[in-house]
Design a protein around this motif. Structure first.
Motif, mmCIF file in Angstrom:
data_model
loop_
_atom_site.group_PDB
_atom_site.id
_atom_site.type_symbol
_atom_site.label_atom_id
_atom_site.label_comp_id
_atom_site.label_asym_id
_atom_site.label_seq_id
_atom_site.Cartn_x
_atom_site.Cartn_y
_atom_site.Cartn_z
ATOM 1 N N LEU A 294 0.801 -1.217 -0.099
ATOM 2 C CA LEU A 294 -0.100 -0.013 0.032
ATOM 3 C C LEU A 294 0.927 1.041 -0.123
ATOM 4 O O LEU A 294 1.909 1.541 0.695
ATOM 5 C CB LEU A 294 -0.915 0.009 1.159
ATOM 6 C CG LEU A 294 -2.019 0.969 1.478
ATOM 7 C CD1 LEU A 294 -3.269 0.925 0.539
ATOM 8 C CD2 LEU A 294 -2.420 0.965 2.686
ATOM 9 N N LYS A 295 0.457 2.209 -0.865
ATOM 10 C CA LYS A 295 1.437 3.473 -0.828
ATOM 11 C C LYS A 295 0.486 4.565 -0.376
ATOM 12 O O LYS A 295 -0.671 4.672 -0.747
ATOM 13 C CB LYS A 295 1.916 3.755 -2.277
ATOM 14 C CG LYS A 295 2.735 4.972 -2.499
ATOM 15 C CD LYS A 295 3.342 5.004 -3.913
ATOM 16 C CE LYS A 295 4.222 6.331 -4.061
ATOM 17 N NZ LYS A 295 4.837 6.439 -5.568
ATOM 18 N N ILE A 296 1.062 5.489 0.353
ATOM 19 C CA ILE A 296 0.394 6.803 1.080
ATOM 20 C C ILE A 296 0.365 7.871 -0.133
ATOM 21 O O ILE A 296 1.601 8.192 -0.526
ATOM 22 C CB ILE A 296 1.136 7.081 2.065
ATOM 23 C CG1 ILE A 296 0.937 6.088 3.447
ATOM 24 C CG2 ILE A 296 0.325 8.252 2.712
ATOM 25 C CD1 ILE A 296 -0.365 5.469 3.363
ATOM 26 N N GLY A 297 -0.692 8.218 -0.507
ATOM 27 C CA GLY A 297 -0.752 9.361 -1.546
ATOM 28 C C GLY A 297 -1.067 10.740 -0.875
ATOM 29 O O GLY A 297 -0.372 10.750 0.301
ATOM 30 N N GLU A 298 -1.616 11.497 -1.432
ATOM 31 C CA GLU A 298 -1.844 12.798 -0.703
ATOM 32 C C GLU A 298 -2.548 12.950 0.538
ATOM 33 O O GLU A 298 -3.529 12.019 0.991
ATOM 34 C CB GLU A 298 -2.637 13.805 -1.775
ATOM 35 C CG GLU A 298 -1.962 14.133 -3.072
ATOM 36 C CD GLU A 298 -0.316 14.610 -2.982
ATOM 37 O OE1 GLU A 298 -0.527 15.663 -2.058
ATOM 38 O OE2 GLU A 298 0.331 14.541 -3.584
ATOM 39 N N ILE A 299 -2.110 13.839 1.513
ATOM 40 C CA ILE A 299 -2.716 13.629 2.834
ATOM 41 C C ILE A 299 -3.368 15.223 2.842
ATOM 42 O O ILE A 299 -2.495 15.876 2.804
ATOM 43 C CB ILE A 299 -1.775 13.669 3.902
ATOM 44 C CG1 ILE A 299 -1.342 12.107 3.822
ATOM 45 C CG2 ILE A 299 -2.362 13.608 5.335
ATOM 46 C CD1 ILE A 299 -0.012 11.601 4.588
ATOM 47 N N TYR A 300 -4.349 15.285 3.394
ATOM 48 C CA TYR A 300 -5.330 16.698 3.461
ATOM 49 C C TYR A 300 -5.784 16.913 4.991
ATOM 50 O O TYR A 300 -6.278 15.756 5.359
ATOM 51 C CB TYR A 300 -6.321 16.824 2.477
ATOM 52 C CG TYR A 300 -5.860 16.691 1.134
ATOM 53 C CD1 TYR A 300 -5.289 17.786 0.425
ATOM 54 C CD2 TYR A 300 -6.058 15.632 0.535
ATOM 55 C CE1 TYR A 300 -4.886 17.723 -0.980
ATOM 56 C CE2 TYR A 300 -5.691 15.538 -0.890
ATOM 57 C CZ TYR A 300 -5.096 16.515 -1.427
ATOM 58 O OH TYR A 300 -4.776 16.540 -2.892
ATOM 59 N N THR A 301 -5.828 18.067 5.584
ATOM 60 C CA THR A 301 -6.221 17.983 6.720
ATOM 61 C C THR A 301 -7.753 18.474 6.661
ATOM 62 O O THR A 301 -8.224 19.600 5.911
ATOM 63 C CB THR A 301 -5.493 18.983 7.740
ATOM 64 O OG1 THR A 301 -4.145 18.618 7.796
ATOM 65 C CG2 THR A 301 -6.215 19.140 9.009
ATOM 66 N N THR A 302 -8.662 17.863 7.316
ATOM 67 C CA THR A 302 -10.225 18.381 7.012
ATOM 68 C C THR A 302 -10.576 19.466 8.048
ATOM 69 O O THR A 302 -9.790 19.941 8.886
ATOM 70 C CB THR A 302 -11.126 17.162 7.639
ATOM 71 O OG1 THR A 302 -10.887 16.881 8.795
ATOM 72 C CG2 THR A 302 -10.558 15.947 6.662
ATOM 73 N N LYS A 303 -11.527 19.909 7.956
ATOM 74 C CA LYS A 303 -12.006 21.115 8.746
ATOM 75 C C LYS A 303 -12.225 20.844 10.222
ATOM 76 O O LYS A 303 -12.099 21.642 11.247
ATOM 77 C CB LYS A 303 -13.523 21.953 8.262
ATOM 78 C CG LYS A 303 -13.259 22.675 6.819
ATOM 79 C CD LYS A 303 -14.589 22.891 6.376
ATOM 80 C CE LYS A 303 -14.583 23.690 4.728
ATOM 81 N NZ LYS A 303 -15.710 24.262 4.476
ATOM 82 N N LYS A 304 -12.498 19.549 10.631
ATOM 83 C CA LYS A 304 -12.566 19.083 11.901
ATOM 84 C C LYS A 304 -11.374 18.767 12.443
ATOM 85 O O LYS A 304 -11.316 17.872 13.468
ATOM 86 C CB LYS A 304 -13.408 17.993 11.857
ATOM 87 C CG LYS A 304 -14.873 18.219 11.349
ATOM 88 C CD LYS A 304 -15.839 17.078 11.436
ATOM 89 C CE LYS A 304 -17.386 17.554 11.101
ATOM 90 N NZ LYS A 304 -18.347 16.403 11.384
#
Length: 315
Positions: A294-304
């Protein structure tokens, strides 16, 4: 056997061989990922000075090698990494470039981590094509080794297989029949091979199964390889811990995933994971024994304040 004893043994063997006129046969590797140790010639016009020089190098570098080996996370790979580090140290001191066999991803990763700690040493992997997992590693002084060396050649194996399609075993058996050790190869219709063995394989491999074949040297650019198949998933987690992210990607419960970590079945970037709380970042590759990668792609922080993570699953 320690470094000093090993070097003395090698030199003694070479000297005895020269006296008796012994010729040494180089093992011949092949098919898809060819592994072969690097063979170099030594000038033996002054044996005593040669031995003295090699022994001094061994004594000067043994402590440094031992220190680097303490950082190897997978202890089962220590001997392989030790050989590569010793090779890199010699190459740097003598201002020459040496090449390893084709290395598995865990060995390559551990070796690259260790070699980064050596001053004035460059290490460049080459697998022959993009995304190659098994690569030869070239090591040398940073003043000498600056570009990717020509350490991989490609051969195409062709024959009239219309009525008798070859299997993996057919290719493998035919290559083994040339005298190449099993651990030196993977099979396929195209071969990645160390350049110095091209002529040997072309002249020796004449059949796959019962079908006559011919081998032709081809440019690396002509290789027909299939990029790995993947599917993309997404998960939202409260942390970037490996047990949280990877359990979602592999669809394994966190408790079971924690057990797999404790058994040494989980790797991050080919290094064994020892803690559930290890954190992940974009580009990391998680390998689980029996479940794939498994490869980790883009990581985003949500509003919560949570993490939306793109997961690329190899299938």
């Amino acid at each position: 056997m320690n470094v000093l004893s090993r070097v003395n043994s090698i030199v003694a063997t070479m000297l005895n061989g020269q006296k008796r006129g012994v010729s040494h046969t180089i093992p011949h590797p092949t098919l898809c990922f060819l592994h072969c140790p690097t063979f170099r010639s030594f000038s033996l016009s002054s044996p005593s000075s040669t031995i003295s020089e090699i022994c001094q190098v061994a004594q000067a570098t043994k402590n440094e090698v031992d220190l680097l080996l303490k950082g190897v996370s997978d202890r089962s790979l220590v001997e392989e990494i030790k050989h590569i580090v010793e090779m890199a140290t010699r190459s740097s001191l003598r201002r020459e470039v040496l090449h390893t066999d084709f290395l598995t991803p865990p060995v390559l990763n551990e070796a690259m981590v260790a070699l980064k700690k050596l001053a004035d040493v460059n290490a460049i992997p080459n697998g022959g094509y993009p995304e190659a997992e098994r690569c030869r590693l070239s090591v040398g002084h940073s003043d000498i080794l600056k570009t990717v060396p020509n350490t991989v050649a490609a051969l195409s194996i062709t024959g009239n297989f219309g009525y008798q399609p070859p299997t993996h075993g057919d290719f493998l058996g035919s290559i083994l029949g040339t005298g190449i050790a099993r651990e030196k190869l993977e099979s396929g219709a195209q071969v990645l091979i160390v350049p110095e063995l091209v002529d040997y394989v072309i002249s020796s491999l004449d059949k796959v199964g019962k079908v006559p074949v011919s081998c032709t040297l081809i440019p690396l650019e002509a290789l027909e390889y299939e990029p790995p198949r993947t599917k993309t998933l997404k998960t939202v987690e409260s942390s970037l811990r490996v047990d949280a992210i990877a359990s979602a990607g592999f669809k394994i419960s966190r408790s079971k995933f924690a057990d797999m970590i404790s058994k040494g079945d989980v790797r991050i970037n080919w290094s064994t994971v020892t803690k559930n709380g290890a954190t992940l970042k974009t580009g990391d590759i998680i390998s689980v024994s029996g479940s794939g990668r498994l490869k980790i792609g883009e990581i985003y922080t949500t509003k919560k304040g949570k993490y939306a993570v793109e997961l690329i699953r190899y299938i």
